[in-house]
Design a protein around this motif. Sequence first.
Motif, mmCIF file in Angstrom:
data_model
loop_
_atom_site.group_PDB
_atom_site.id
_atom_site.type_symbol
_atom_site.label_atom_id
_atom_site.label_comp_id
_atom_site.label_asym_id
_atom_site.label_seq_id
_atom_site.Cartn_x
_atom_site.Cartn_y
_atom_site.Cartn_z
ATOM 1 N N PRO A 89 45.459 21.968 42.365
ATOM 2 C CA PRO A 89 46.840 21.272 42.203
ATOM 3 C C PRO A 89 46.677 19.830 41.329
ATOM 4 C CG PRO A 89 47.272 22.296 44.175
ATOM 5 C CD PRO A 89 45.729 22.326 43.963
ATOM 6 N N LEU A 90 45.726 18.998 42.090
ATOM 7 C CA LEU A 90 45.767 17.635 41.686
ATOM 8 C C LEU A 90 44.727 17.577 40.468
ATOM 9 C CD1 LEU A 90 42.592 17.059 42.602
ATOM 10 C CD2 LEU A 90 43.665 16.373 44.819
ATOM 11 N N ASN A 91 44.218 18.768 40.146
ATOM 12 C CA ASN A 91 43.378 18.923 38.790
ATOM 13 C C ASN A 91 43.809 19.561 37.380
ATOM 14 O OD1 ASN A 91 41.379 17.321 40.056
ATOM 15 N ND2 ASN A 91 40.320 19.014 40.937
ATOM 16 N N ASP A 92 45.251 20.180 37.918
ATOM 17 C CA ASP A 92 45.724 21.105 37.005
ATOM 18 C C ASP A 92 45.947 20.128 35.639
ATOM 19 O OD1 ASP A 92 47.995 22.360 35.665
ATOM 20 O OD2 ASP A 92 47.659 23.846 37.362
ATOM 21 N N GLY A 96 49.228 18.667 36.970
ATOM 22 C CA GLY A 96 48.382 17.641 37.878
ATOM 23 C C GLY A 96 49.283 16.434 37.965
ATOM 24 N N THR A 101 49.072 12.169 45.243
ATOM 25 C CA THR A 101 47.699 12.129 45.543
ATOM 26 C C THR A 101 47.436 11.044 46.594
ATOM 27 O OG1 THR A 101 47.002 10.904 43.798
ATOM 28 C CG2 THR A 101 46.941 13.455 43.593
#
Length: 231
Positions: A89-92, A96, A101
């Motif tokens: 998810p944090l790299n989407d 993102g 985060t």
Amino acid sequence: MDWQRINEIDRELLYVFNGSDSLFFDSLIATLTNGWVWLPLYAGLLYVVAKNNTAQQVMLTVGAVAVCMLISEGMAEGIVKPLVARPRPLNDPVYGHLIDTVPGVVSSDFSFFSAHSSNTCSIAVFFALLIRKRTFSLMMIGWSLFNGYSRLYLGMHYPFDVVTGLLWGLLTGASVYWVYYAIYKRISPKQNFISSQYTKTGYSLEDIDVAICLLLASVFFGLIVALVTIL
């Protein structure tokens, strides 16, 4: 229901569990999601096994735990993640920026499915079946569920990734225990444990309490780190 709709539901559920505005909880969960923090628990589990088994039985138990890790980690990291290649998810690249985060918590590999959830669940289930003490079993399952939740909080996984990891860990832990028990019966004399100081599988309640205390010590360490962070 198509895969796109499933992804949408997964994202919507993630927003419920992901992050907070609390520096305390950011620090607490970032600390407790680190595998090194749980070394006291692992040492406690080894202590319980070593104190209540012969050398041959200890080797069998340690080998079974290693197989749990090999199967759960190997399936997630070695097979499924590269095949599915779902971004965390944090790299989407599209969504993102909507994910909360925590500084310093990053990962460049894939999301489906959660090896954290799978590994901890397989260990929790195996030891719950091995030791058969309700309080201990509940704490181990709670430990596994917390690790799964931490991955959502930190934006490292989607709910479907975590649930799949937990289910695979459950299957792995139970299956490995079944094989372990079949071998254990062949190499161990038949015994009946009826003392109130032992579980029905022959584990000392005092020794189990040591493992529980070490689990709580790791949690206490995380709380101290989080408190220091906000002071």
